[in-house]
Design a protein around this motif. Structure first.
Motif, short mmCIF file in Angstrom:
data_model
loop_
_atom_site.label_atom_id
_atom_site.label_comp_id
_atom_site.label_asym_id
_atom_site.label_seq_id
_atom_site.Cartn_x
_atom_site.Cartn_y
_atom_site.Cartn_z
N ALA A 203 8.58 -3.96 -91.21
CA ALA A 203 9.64 -3.01 -91.56
C ALA A 203 9.36 -1.58 -91.10
N ASP A 204 8.21 -1.34 -90.48
CA ASP A 204 7.82 0.04 -90.21
C ASP A 204 7.36 0.27 -88.78
N ALA A 205 8.13 1.07 -88.05
CA ALA A 205 7.76 1.47 -86.69
C ALA A 205 6.78 2.64 -86.76
N PRO A 206 5.86 2.74 -85.81
CA PRO A 206 4.88 3.83 -85.84
C PRO A 206 5.54 5.20 -85.70
N ASP A 207 5.03 6.15 -86.47
CA ASP A 207 5.45 7.56 -86.41
C ASP A 207 6.90 7.78 -86.85
N ILE A 208 7.57 6.73 -87.35
CA ILE A 208 8.96 6.86 -87.77
C ILE A 208 9.11 6.48 -89.23
N ASP A 209 8.53 5.34 -89.60
CA ASP A 209 8.77 4.79 -90.93
C ASP A 209 7.57 5.00 -91.84
N ASN A 210 7.36 4.08 -92.75
CA ASN A 210 6.35 4.23 -93.79
C ASN A 210 5.06 3.52 -93.42
N ILE A 211 4.05 3.67 -94.29
CA ILE A 211 2.77 3.02 -94.05
C ILE A 211 2.37 2.20 -95.28
N ILE A 212 1.40 1.32 -95.07
CA ILE A 212 0.84 0.49 -96.13
C ILE A 212 -0.65 0.80 -96.20
N MET A 213 -1.15 1.15 -97.39
CA MET A 213 -2.56 1.52 -97.55
C MET A 213 -3.29 0.49 -98.40
N LEU A 214 -4.54 0.23 -98.05
CA LEU A 214 -5.36 -0.68 -98.86
C LEU A 214 -6.82 -0.32 -98.68
N ASN A 215 -7.65 -0.76 -99.60
CA ASN A 215 -9.09 -0.52 -99.50
C ASN A 215 -9.65 -1.26 -98.29
N ALA A 216 -10.38 -0.53 -97.47
CA ALA A 216 -10.95 -1.15 -96.26
C ALA A 216 -12.15 -2.03 -96.62
N GLN A 217 -12.26 -3.15 -95.94
CA GLN A 217 -13.42 -4.02 -96.06
C GLN A 217 -14.14 -4.08 -94.73
N ARG A 218 -15.39 -4.48 -94.75
CA ARG A 218 -16.20 -4.49 -93.54
C ARG A 218 -15.60 -5.35 -92.44
N SER A 219 -14.91 -6.40 -92.86
CA SER A 219 -14.34 -7.33 -91.87
C SER A 219 -13.09 -6.79 -91.19
N MET A 220 -12.52 -5.70 -91.73
CA MET A 220 -11.27 -5.16 -91.18
C MET A 220 -11.54 -4.30 -89.95
N LYS A 221 -10.66 -4.44 -88.96
CA LYS A 221 -10.75 -3.63 -87.75
C LYS A 221 -9.36 -3.15 -87.36
N ALA A 222 -9.29 -1.93 -86.85
CA ALA A 222 -8.03 -1.42 -86.33
C ALA A 222 -7.56 -2.29 -85.18
N GLY A 223 -6.26 -2.54 -85.13
CA GLY A 223 -5.71 -3.36 -84.06
C GLY A 223 -5.72 -4.84 -84.36
N THR A 224 -5.92 -5.21 -85.63
CA THR A 224 -5.90 -6.63 -86.01
C THR A 224 -4.86 -6.86 -87.09
N PHE A 225 -4.38 -8.09 -87.16
CA PHE A 225 -3.41 -8.49 -88.19
C PHE A 225 -4.15 -9.06 -89.39
N ILE A 226 -3.67 -8.72 -90.58
CA ILE A 226 -4.21 -9.34 -91.79
C ILE A 226 -3.04 -9.62 -92.74
N ASP A 227 -3.27 -10.53 -93.68
CA ASP A 227 -2.27 -10.82 -94.71
C ASP A 227 -2.61 -10.02 -95.96
N VAL A 228 -1.60 -9.37 -96.53
CA VAL A 228 -1.82 -8.56 -97.72
C VAL A 228 -0.77 -8.87 -98.79
N LYS A 229 -1.08 -8.43 -100.00
CA LYS A 229 -0.13 -8.51 -101.11
C LYS A 229 0.16 -7.09 -101.59
N ILE A 230 1.44 -6.76 -101.73
CA ILE A 230 1.84 -5.43 -102.17
C ILE A 230 1.65 -5.32 -103.68
N VAL A 231 0.96 -4.27 -104.13
CA VAL A 231 0.65 -4.14 -105.56
C VAL A 231 1.40 -2.97 -106.21
N LYS A 232 1.74 -1.93 -105.46
CA LYS A 232 2.51 -0.83 -106.03
C LYS A 232 3.02 0.08 -104.92
#
Length: 443
Positions: free
Chosen positions: A401-430
């Motif tokens: 739902a969000d285009a870069p530099d136009i729409d909104n962002i989703i924030m979450l606590n980073a884990q060691r396994s996470m890397k920029a430029g990769t897809f992950i599955d998340v659950k929205i909490v608030k």
């Protein structure tokens, strides 16, 4: 004897379409052995790629050129080159007279040849086509995040909306050959791009000027066949140019995101006619219904203009009710400002800017309430997101739902396994304002 290498700084102003041309300019310099600088004080060449679409954009260009002139005066031998839409704007002679220190004013069709024109005395092109439109092999330096790239499929516009200066600034529609687009797309994907954003002044007009029968639907069908784990986002579509073939392709696609940017500008039939939008309220409502029925989870982004000459209070109220009824997930509003040389600038019954801005603010207030409710409904849902950046323990990502530099962002606590430029599955909490807070899905 080897050509002298130079250090260059580029100020990329305006929209993503302009950014692609800045990337081509940078690519030509790098291919010649030059070095890009991110501080103009380290550079020998100061390039300003201008936007002239709105008064604010021309003001930004003037401010940047003022900085560039001061920069040039500080050290002998420095050069300034200017590219972009400004050269085709009615106010260009004023800019040229005021900024006499500029060494090169590069016209749109010569954007990718700016370096040759500046240093090698090359002659300006008289060709109708932009130099990059038929040449997918031109060097290009991505100025976006490494995993996000814009794919410009055509330039110019034939729609002739009465308020818009784009045809005068960018010229008539000029589509790239299909294979040229596909070749560039393959290169970008091979280089690690995960989100390919298809752009133009009107991507749904792609191929209308080609005798080969190319269409956006055919292009998307071919892009879908490229191997790789990536998604496609579509920006800048026109409601008058959707076809059943295109909607069918969008409905079946596995890679095109369920996100459509479709500026509607108004809903009053009289205003739409005055805008020369080539559609009416019945067709717009029918199209929205068809798109939502065909594409589950669709995010519709749109824009509107308030205060077109002659817009009555009743017509504005009609627009407000339409926004309330339609529930657009993303929306922007512009207050009408007359652009020199456009039909709307000469229309009778011009509305004071203060009134247009007041209406724009009122319409956005309606939309903000709609979007907040839509964002809250996402709490508890799962989605796939693309991580854009990790900074100080926080991962910043975007969903469909969000285009870069136009729409909104989703924030979450980073884990060691996470890397920029990769897809992950998340659950929205608030929610956090209009943004979302998520946690990584547990499997």
């Amino acid at each position: 004897m080897a050509e002298q290498s130079r250090n260059f700084f580029i100020a990329a102003l305006g929209c993503p379409k302009n950014l692609v041309e800045s990337e081509l300019i940078a690519g030509a310099f790098l291919a010649a052995g030059d070095c890009i600088c991110f501080d103009p004080e380290d550079a020998d060449v100061y390039i300003v790629n201008t936007c002239a679409f709105l008064p604010e954009a021309r003001g930004e260009a003037a401010a940047e050129l003022t900085d560039a002139v001061e920069w040039k005066r500080a050290v002998p031998g420095r050069k300034i080159a200017v590219a972009g839409c400004l050269m085709n704007h009615p106010q260009f002679p004023e800019f040229k007279a005021h900024f006499k220190e500029v060494d090169l004013w590069c016209k749109i069709n010569d954007t990718a040849r700016l370096r040759d024109l500046l240093f090698n005395g090359a002659a300006p092109s008289r060709k109708r086509k932009c130099t990059y439109l038929c040449n997918e092999n031109m060097p290009r330096m991505q100025l976006t995040l490494p995993h996000v790239a814009y794919l410009k499929i055509c330039d110019g516009c034939n729609n002739r909306c009465s308020y818009c200066a784009i045809p005068a600034l960018r010229g008539e529609l000029r589509s790239r050959p299909l294979e040229s687009v596909l070749s560039e797309a393959r290169t970008l994907i091979a280089n690690g791009v995960k989100e390919l954003i298809v752009i133009a002044q009107d991507i749904t007009a792609y191929g209308h000027d080609l005798k080969s029968g190319e269409t956006l639907a055919k292009l998307l069908t071919e892009l879908e066949k490229i191997e790789g784990h990536f998604v496609i986002r579509l920006l800048y579509t026109h409601p008058a140019h959707y076809t059943d073939e295109l909607i069918g392709v969008l409905a079946k696609s596995q890679k095109v995101l369920p996100y459509l940017d479709m500026p509607l500008q108004h809903i009053s039939d009289r205003i739409l006619q005055a805008m020369n939008r080539h559609t009416d309220s019945a067709n717009i409502n029918n199209l929205i219904a068809k798109l939502r029925a065909a594409i589950p989870g669709l995010t519709l982004r749109t824009t509107f203009i308030t205060g077109l000459p002659g817009e009555s209070e009743a017509e504005f109220e009609e627009l407000c009710q339409f926004v309330k009824d339609s529930g657009f997930e993303r929306m922007g509003v512009f207050a009408f400002a007359p652009e020199p040389g456009t039909p709307a600038a000469e229309m009778p019954d011009q509305i004071p800017l203060e009134t247009a801005e007041k209406r724009a603010a009122e319409l956005m207030k309606i939309q903000q309430d709609i979007m907040k409710r839509a964002q809250r409904k996402k709490i508890g849902t799962s989605m796939r997101v693309l991580i854009d950046q990790i900074d100080e323990g926080t991962a910043y990502a975007r969903g469909a739902a969000d285009a870069p530099d136009i729409d909104n962002i989703i924030m979450l606590n980073a884990q060691r396994s996470m890397k920029a430029g990769t897809f992950i599955d998340v659950k929205i909490v608030k929610t956090a304002g209009s943004d979302l807070i998520a946690e990584k899905s547990r499997k």
